[in-house]
Design an enzyme around this catalytic site. Structure first.
Site, PDB file in Angstrom:
ATOM      1  N   LYS A 278       4.959  49.511   1.607  1.00 34.04           N
ATOM      2  CA  LYS A 278       5.406  49.570   2.997  1.00 34.04           C
ATOM      3  C   LYS A 278       4.184  49.543   3.897  1.00 34.04           C
ATOM      4  O   LYS A 278       3.293  50.374   3.767  1.00 34.04           O
ATOM      5  CB  LYS A 278       6.200  50.864   3.213  1.00 34.04           C
ATOM      6  CG  LYS A 278       6.828  50.968   4.587  1.00 34.04           C
ATOM      7  CD  LYS A 278       7.726  52.187   4.690  1.00 34.04           C
ATOM      8  CE  LYS A 278       9.038  51.983   3.929  1.00 34.04           C
ATOM      9  NZ  LYS A 278      10.004  53.073   4.194  1.00 34.04           N
TER      10      LYS A 278
ATOM     11  N   ASP B 281      16.058  61.252   8.828  1.00 35.50           N
ATOM     12  CA  ASP B 281      16.620  59.901   8.954  1.00 35.50           C
ATOM     13  C   ASP B 281      17.473  59.534   7.746  1.00 35.50           C
ATOM     14  O   ASP B 281      17.278  58.500   7.116  1.00 35.50           O
ATOM     15  CB  ASP B 281      15.495  58.890   9.170  1.00 35.50           C
ATOM     16  CG  ASP B 281      15.992  57.609   9.829  1.00 35.50           C
ATOM     17  OD1 ASP B 281      17.150  57.597  10.309  1.00 35.50           O
ATOM     18  OD2 ASP B 281      15.239  56.622   9.857  1.00 35.50           O
TER      19      ASP B 281
ATOM     20  N   GLY C 151      12.333  43.810   2.833  1.00 33.93           N
ATOM     21  CA  GLY C 151      13.097  44.111   4.033  1.00 33.93           C
ATOM     22  C   GLY C 151      12.184  44.625   5.118  1.00 33.93           C
ATOM     23  O   GLY C 151      11.013  44.899   4.892  1.00 33.93           O
TER      24      GLY C 151
ATOM     25  N   VAL D 197       8.438  45.865   4.197  1.00 35.40           N
ATOM     26  CA  VAL D 197       8.322  46.371   2.840  1.00 35.40           C
ATOM     27  C   VAL D 197       8.250  45.185   1.881  1.00 35.40           C
ATOM     28  O   VAL D 197       9.062  44.271   1.962  1.00 35.40           O
ATOM     29  CB  VAL D 197       9.516  47.278   2.473  1.00 35.40           C
ATOM     30  CG1 VAL D 197       9.345  47.849   1.079  1.00 35.40           C
ATOM     31  CG2 VAL D 197       9.677  48.383   3.494  1.00 35.40           C
TER      32      VAL D 197
ATOM     33  N   GLY E 224      12.344  50.472  10.025  1.00 38.49           N
ATOM     34  CA  GLY E 224      11.878  51.049  11.279  1.00 38.49           C
ATOM     35  C   GLY E 224      10.372  51.230  11.322  1.00 38.49           C
ATOM     36  O   GLY E 224       9.758  51.192  12.389  1.00 38.49           O
ATOM     37  N   PHE E 225       9.764  51.415  10.166  1.00 42.35           N
ATOM     38  CA  PHE E 225       8.327  51.678  10.149  1.00 42.35           C
ATOM     39  C   PHE E 225       7.489  50.431   9.868  1.00 42.35           C
ATOM     40  O   PHE E 225       6.294  50.430  10.068  1.00 42.35           O
ATOM     41  CB  PHE E 225       7.993  52.753   9.112  1.00 42.35           C
ATOM     42  CG  PHE E 225       8.433  54.118   9.529  1.00 42.35           C
ATOM     43  CD1 PHE E 225       7.669  54.864  10.407  1.00 42.35           C
ATOM     44  CD2 PHE E 225       9.613  54.656   9.051  1.00 42.35           C
ATOM     45  CE1 PHE E 225       8.070  56.125  10.806  1.00 42.35           C
ATOM     46  CE2 PHE E 225      10.020  55.918   9.442  1.00 42.35           C
ATOM     47  CZ  PHE E 225       9.257  56.661  10.324  1.00 42.35           C
TER      48      PHE E 225
END
Ligand SMILES: Nc1ncnc2c1ncn2[C@@H]1O[C@H](COP(=O)(O)OP(=O)(O)O)[C@@H](O)[C@H]1O
Ligand SMILES: *[C@@H]1O[C@H](CO)[C@@H](O)[C@H](O)[C@H]1NC(C)=O
Ligand SMILES: *[C@@H]1O[C@H](CO)[C@@H](O)[C@H](O)[C@H]1NC(C)=O
Length: 694
Positions: free
Chosen positions: A395, A498, A373, A380, A376-377
């Protein structure tokens, strides 16, 4: 008579001809006279020449013979099975006369202990030696004429091959040949030095060293003397005792007009035969060769290229260059591909450090099929570590921060030390240029939001129905205890910042695990402090964040409250109402509550398969946590107690929880806190749109 002799004095030999002093000339004339008195033959007495190097000489050259640029007479050039001749152009009258010749030679071989075949100084009736054979025949004779008296050939051979057919005694001998390569007499190469006891000393003809030979024939007695010596720069280096001394009358051998020259041949061993200097005289000793002026022998034997090599070598070279180039490019690419940043201070973090190569292999080169997926960072990827086969999620976070890198990594490592059954374990990291790779435990059941809000591509297996009440309650309780760990149990207070359904991952046992924790801390390091960034997700942001821009454990509690409502209702934090206007999920639940129909807010996909009271408690906890007033929100430890039924949920007036209520209070000037609220929060809609703009 002497006048004719003078006339014979060679004019071809240019400056190399020794200009004899009057004394010497007189002596030679006297000797010549004496010899002639004995021999009684009219002819070439006094004919002589000397070459100290062959630049400008004009011999008859054939075969492989040539004069090199440095003035060496090269009889053979290293090519196999060749012969080479260098013949003095002028025919000589030698029959019955004394003559003397000296030369300096050198033999170079491709191999240190074998060479082919040799050099011979010869006297022959003709300059045409085309019928002669190479190899063991040294370019002098051939297999059919060898031994014939009609050959009229006299030679001194320097033979470097042992040929049994010629009864050669060794592969390093000097021989006197008359019409045949079976020598009249021969002996191993060497000399008897004048100094000391005059014991024989060996010389190796193929030693790559220059040596000098003297050949003297005494017409009267028929004595042939052959002397060999290492080249000595001192004059008068000729040993007094000759190497070979035999009596063999050559008057029947040498024809009336004869030619003198060198013959050489190569056989199966690549060799080069050189003459450095040469002198000759009829009726007297050969003039001295000026040893100091001799050209130098080549230092090394340069192996000749064979025909095959001439083809193969360029191809091989090109192939090699290509191969090396490719290898270098591949190596460099590999280096770049797996290159990472590693600094000294990282040693202490060693166990947490992954090699990029391992991660690259684990994810099959970060293939798209392994993409779990995009968050936001960053992206992955799923993978399995090569060594342990341990399932991981990698990630890739892009970062450009150079300074504060140590603190950054220290932070990561400290995150790695956090361990809780409801946190996604950070296993380690890897640093590359402009990129950070975070390695997590793999959560086989993916993220929770896929179950709550299934997309068509998620498949029908992952629909709300599969996530039963027990699953949902278990996940909520798990996340609560994970947050307790972050807020209270870890060595310092960690604000997640978050919390949301997509950050909750499900392991194989369908336990909820909070991911991305601590990343906000990292974000602080990378972000420009001037434009301090609000971290979080619209819909989960506590109202006070709009004012303070500061995340606290209470903003976490707010987000958790929204998350609880999301899980129980199966709806997104910001929903669409019937008029297609945006509506906060919390307000929607509050609305149900004020209408006394709280249970109706529960996800209809559960089809009533839950305990109503329990559902109401959880919904109330969700609302309490997402209270607009931070002071009104409970701590996570309390939240878990409410959820576990260890403590009753405090009674709330639903109206107090409404943002509409907030707006009302603001309008009435009720609350200084609300008065200081940054923008005109007049309605739910304007509030939500405000949050959305961030
Ligand atoms: N440890 C993990 N195991 C399995 N899947 C994961 C893991 N971490 C992240 N993912 C998947 O990658 C997606 C993106 O992750 P993430 O970057 O954490 O999303 P976000 O930034 O939106 O929270 C998630 O939705 C999840 O499906
Ligand atoms: C040596 O000489 C022969 C005959 O002249 C010639 O064919 C050959 O190419 C030469 N070899 C070298 C290495 O110069
Ligand atoms: C969760 O994962 C386990 C093991 O991977 C699997 O057996 C189970 O069916 C999954 N649950 C759901 C709801 O997909």
């Amino acid at each position: 008579m002497y006048a004719t002799t003078s006339a014979w004095l060679d004019r071809e030999t240019r400056s190399e001809v020794t200009t004899m002093s009057a004394n010497k000339l007189a002596l030679i004339l006297v000797v010549g006279l004496l010899i002639n008195l004995v021999a009684r033959t009219a002819g070439d007495d006094g004919h002589q020449f000397v070459y100290s190097g062959f630049a400008g000489s004009s011999f008859l050259l054939d075969g492989a013979a040539s004069v090199t640029g440095s003035g060496l007479l090269e009889l053979t050039n290293g090519t196999l099975r060749l012969k080479g001749h260098a013949i003095y152009r002028t025919p000589l009258r030698l029959r019955g006369r004394s003559f003397s010749s000296s030369f300096v030679f050198g033999i170079l071989s491709a191999y240190p202990d074998v060479s082919a075949n040799g050099i011979a100084l010869f006297v022959a009736p003709t300059t045409n030696l085309s019928g002669a054979m190479a190899a063991q025949y040294i370019g002098l004779l051939n297999s059919s004429n060898n031994g014939n008296a009609t050959n009229h050939v006299f030679a001194v051979e320097l033979d470097t091959m042992q040929n049994n057919e010629f009864r050669d005694l060794s592969d390093n001998h000097v021989g006197i040949d008359v019409n045949s390569l079976v020598s009249v007499n021969s002996t191993d190469a060497g000399y008897y030095p004048d100094d000391g006891n005059g014991e024989f000393r060996n010389l190796t003809l193929i030693s790559h060293e220059a040596m000098q030979v003297w050949v003297d024939y005494e017409g009267g007695t028929g004595r042939i003397n052959v002397t060999l010596a290492p080249l000595n720069l001192k004059t008068g280096s000729r040993p007094a005792r000759p190497l070979l001394s035999v009596v063999h009358d050559l008057s029947a051998v040498i024809p009336d007009t004869a030619y003198i020259g060198f013959s050489s041949s190569t056989g199966l061993v690549s060799s080069r035969h050189y003459i450095l200097g040469w002198s000759f005289a009829v009726g007297g000793p050969a003039p001295a060769i000026d040893v100091a002026r001799l050209p130098k022998l080549p230092r090394d034997f340069q192996k000749p290229r064979s025909k095959a090599m001439e083809v193969i070598l360029p191809i091989a070279t090109a192939a090699l260059v290509l191969l090396t180039g490719t290898a270098l490019v591949l190596l460099r690419r590999r280096q770049l591909r797996y290159s990472e940043l590693r600094e000294d201070w990282e040693v202490e973090f060693g166990p947490h450090r992954f090699s990029y190569k391992d991660l690259f292999r684990a994810t099959e080169g970060f293939k798209n099929k392994n993409l779990l997926g995009v968050g936001g960072f960053g992206k992955v990827y799923r993978g399995a570590l090569p060594a342990s086969k341990c399932q991981i999620a990698v990630k890739r976070v892009s970062h450009s921060s150079k300074q504060g890198m140590k603190e950054f990594v220290a932070e990561i490592v400290s995150i790695g030390r956090m361990q809780h059954p409801n946190l996604v374990q950070l296993l380690g990291y890897c640093r590359r240029k402009g990129e950070l790779l975070l390695v997590y435990e793999y959560m086989s059941n993916g993220s929770l939001d896929k179950y709550l809000h299934p997309q068509p591509q998620d498949g029908d297996k992952q629909n709300g129905a599969t996530l039963n009440w027990a699953h949902r309650l278990g996940i909520i309780k798990g996340i609560a205890s994970g947050l307790i760990y972050l807020h209270e149990e870890w060595e310092k207070v960690v604000v997640h910042r978050d919390i949301k359904a997509s950050n909750v991952l499900l392991d194989a046992g369908m336990n909820g695990r909070l991911g991305d924790f601590g990343l906000a801390m990292l974000y602080d390091h990378t972000a420009d402090p001037e434009t301090s960034h609000v971290v979080g997700t619209i819909g989960y942001l506590a109202p006070e964040i709009g004012r303070t821009s500061k995340a606290t454990i209470l903003t976490d509690v707010f987000a958790f409250g929204i998350f609880v409502l999301e899980v129980i209702c199966g709806k997104k934090p910001i929903m669409q109402d019937s008029k297609d206007d945006q509506l906060m999920l919390a307000d929607w639940v509050v609305g149900h509550w004020s209408r006394g129909s709280l249970v109706e807010a529960v996800d209809t996909r559960l089809q009533g398969e839950y305990d109503d009271d329990e559902a109401c408690v959880v919904l109330k906890v969700g609302l309490l946590c997402s209270h607009p007033f931070p002071e009104a929100r409970p701590a996570m430890r309390q939240v878990l107690q409410y959820l576990n039924g260890d403590m009753p949920v405090p009674e709330l007036v639903p109206a107090h929880l409404s943002l509409q209520m907030l707006a009302f209070m603001q309008n009435e000037g009720f609350d200084s806190y609300i008065m200081s609220y940054p923008s005109s929060v007049e309605s739910v809609n304007s509030f939500t749109s405000l949050v959305q703009q961030r």
